[in-house]
Design a protein around this motif. Structure first.
Motif, PDB file in Angstrom:
ATOM      1  N   LEU A 128      59.941 -30.877 128.668  1.00  0.00           N
ATOM      2  CA  LEU A 128      60.063 -31.494 129.981  1.00  0.00           C
ATOM      3  C   LEU A 128      59.317 -30.674 131.035  1.00  0.00           C
ATOM      4  CD1 LEU A 128      63.805 -32.550 129.872  1.00  0.00           C
ATOM      5  CD2 LEU A 128      61.845 -34.085 129.962  1.00  0.00           C
ATOM      6  N   LEU A 181      51.861 -36.918 125.562  1.00  0.00           N
ATOM      7  CA  LEU A 181      53.176 -36.448 125.974  1.00  0.00           C
ATOM      8  C   LEU A 181      54.297 -37.058 125.137  1.00  0.00           C
ATOM      9  CD1 LEU A 181      52.947 -36.336 129.880  1.00  0.00           C
ATOM     10  CD2 LEU A 181      52.556 -34.538 128.208  1.00  0.00           C
ATOM     11  N   CYS A 202      56.954 -37.174 135.634  1.00  0.00           N
ATOM     12  CA  CYS A 202      57.427 -35.972 134.942  1.00  0.00           C
ATOM     13  C   CYS A 202      58.340 -35.147 135.834  1.00  0.00           C
ATOM     14  CB  CYS A 202      56.241 -35.133 134.490  1.00  0.00           C
ATOM     15  SG  CYS A 202      55.217 -35.906 133.232  1.00  0.00           S
ATOM     16  N   TYR A 206      55.687 -31.402 131.064  1.00  0.00           N
ATOM     17  CA  TYR A 206      55.343 -32.641 131.778  1.00  0.00           C
ATOM     18  C   TYR A 206      55.015 -32.374 133.247  1.00  0.00           C
ATOM     19  CZ  TYR A 206      57.474 -35.237 127.911  1.00  0.00           C
ATOM     20  OH  TYR A 206      57.796 -35.760 126.701  1.00  0.00           O
ATOM     21  N   ARG A 207      55.750 -31.428 133.826  1.00  0.00           N
ATOM     22  CA  ARG A 207      55.630 -31.216 135.268  1.00  0.00           C
ATOM     23  C   ARG A 207      54.220 -30.822 135.677  1.00  0.00           C
ATOM     24  NH1 ARG A 207      59.426 -26.644 137.481  1.00  0.00           N
ATOM     25  NH2 ARG A 207      58.133 -25.506 135.975  1.00  0.00           N
ATOM     26  N   GLN A 255      58.225 -42.969 130.805  1.00  0.00           N
ATOM     27  CA  GLN A 255      57.167 -42.218 130.121  1.00  0.00           C
ATOM     28  C   GLN A 255      55.876 -42.447 130.882  1.00  0.00           C
ATOM     29  OE1 GLN A 255      56.875 -40.166 127.624  1.00  0.00           O
ATOM     30  NE2 GLN A 255      54.729 -40.292 127.001  1.00  0.00           N
TER      31      GLN A 255
END
Length: 301
Positions: A295, A245, A119, A298-299, A238
């Motif tokens: 996005l 996600l 991510c 995701y981190r 991914q």
């Protein structure tokens, strides 16, 4: 008469309201076994008296504490029958599930680390200008954006949606009963997607295009990867074991459902979904912000 023939005749006569193939097979077996009655057989279910005010409040409390509880989990927690739980949730609490988000509960430390690494790596490429968000095609996988049912036997309507921050690229309607494997995904989704990209970008074609979809089997198949490479399209990484996600689960399906009304057929539903998708293009800045926010999620996932 074979179940397949019966099923085909029912589909011709009843269209979307025809029973499923599995139901026809079950009915056919019952008839061959000598069953003549069409009424349901008596069942030893618990009485409807389970739907009491105390049980309703108990179910409400459980769902308020955890909105992601399934019917089966609520049934176990409340100590009710499956039917009583469904009646309470749908008829009394007036609740419905819009989007299911699958959360990985038992990731190992190494899996969590890999999830965060991928991510952060994806996000850094956008921050540093290595990638442009407008070059990313986001795929919804095979999750249906909506289910329209006019009867107990009405079938689900399934779409595969591909979009960029600038506009939708492809909205593919999957015919009833169709299994989506890697061959179907390539021939009916990716090839039309590539053609549409080249049509929209006649000078650059698929140059710098990246596709972002989850790790479902049709997406992860080696033939899919080979086809995308042959067309100059890169697959964004991914994170493994992270179906929660999937890009479109965050906001797209809910947005489509909020803007849909009941449709009389799968054809009219396709038109309605297409209209909603292209209306998103009227506010491309909002779409860009949504994808950037995803996005960032995701981190820290």
């Amino acid at each position: 008469m074979q179940p397949k023939s019966i099923f085909d005749d029912l589909c011709t006569a009843l269209r979307d309201q025809a029973p499923s193939y599995n139901t026809v097979v079950r009915w056919s077996k019952l008839c061959r076994d000598g069953r003549e009655e069409v009424e349901d057989e008596p069942r030893p279910d618990r009485p409807v008296t389970e739907t009491t005010s105390d049980n309703i409040e108990n179910a409400r409390h459980l769902i308020d504490n955890d909105p992601y509880l399934t019917i089966d989990e609520t049934q176990v927690e409340a100590g009710l029958s499956h039917g009583a739980t469904q009646r309470i949730v749908f008829d009394h609490l007036k609740l419905k599930k819009i989007t299911a988000r699958w959360i990985p509960n038992q990731l190992t430390d190494s899996q969590r680390a890999e999830r965060v690494r991928i991510c952060q790596e994806n996000l850094a490429k956008f921050k540093h200008g290595t990638w442009r968000l407008c070059d990313v095609v986001t795929a919804s996988g095979e999750t249906p954006p909506t289910v329209v049912r006019r009867s107990h036997f009405a079938s689900k309507t399934l779409f595969c949606i591909f979009l960029k921050t600038t506009d939708p690229v492809l909205i593919h309607h999957v015919e009833r009963g169709q299994t989506i494997d890697h061959d179907y995904y390539i021939n009916n989704c990716l090839q039309p997607l590539v053609n549409e990209i080249k049509k929209q970008r006649p000078s650059s074609g698929t140059h710098a295009i990246k596709i972002h979809h989850d790790n479902a089997r049709p997406h992860a198949h080696k033939d899919v990867s080979t086809y995308l490479e042959s067309q100059g399209i890169m697959k964004m990484l991914q994170p493994p074991n992270s179906p929660n996600l999937a890009p479109c689960d965050f906001w797209l399906f809910d947005l489509i459902k909020e803007n849909l009304t009941n449709q009389r057929s799968s054809v009219s539903l396709h038109r309605a979904v297409t209209k909603v998708m292209f209306s998103i293009n009227d506010d491309s800045e909002q779409l860009d912000d949504e994808l950037r926010n995803n996005l960032k999620v995701y981190r820290t996932a």
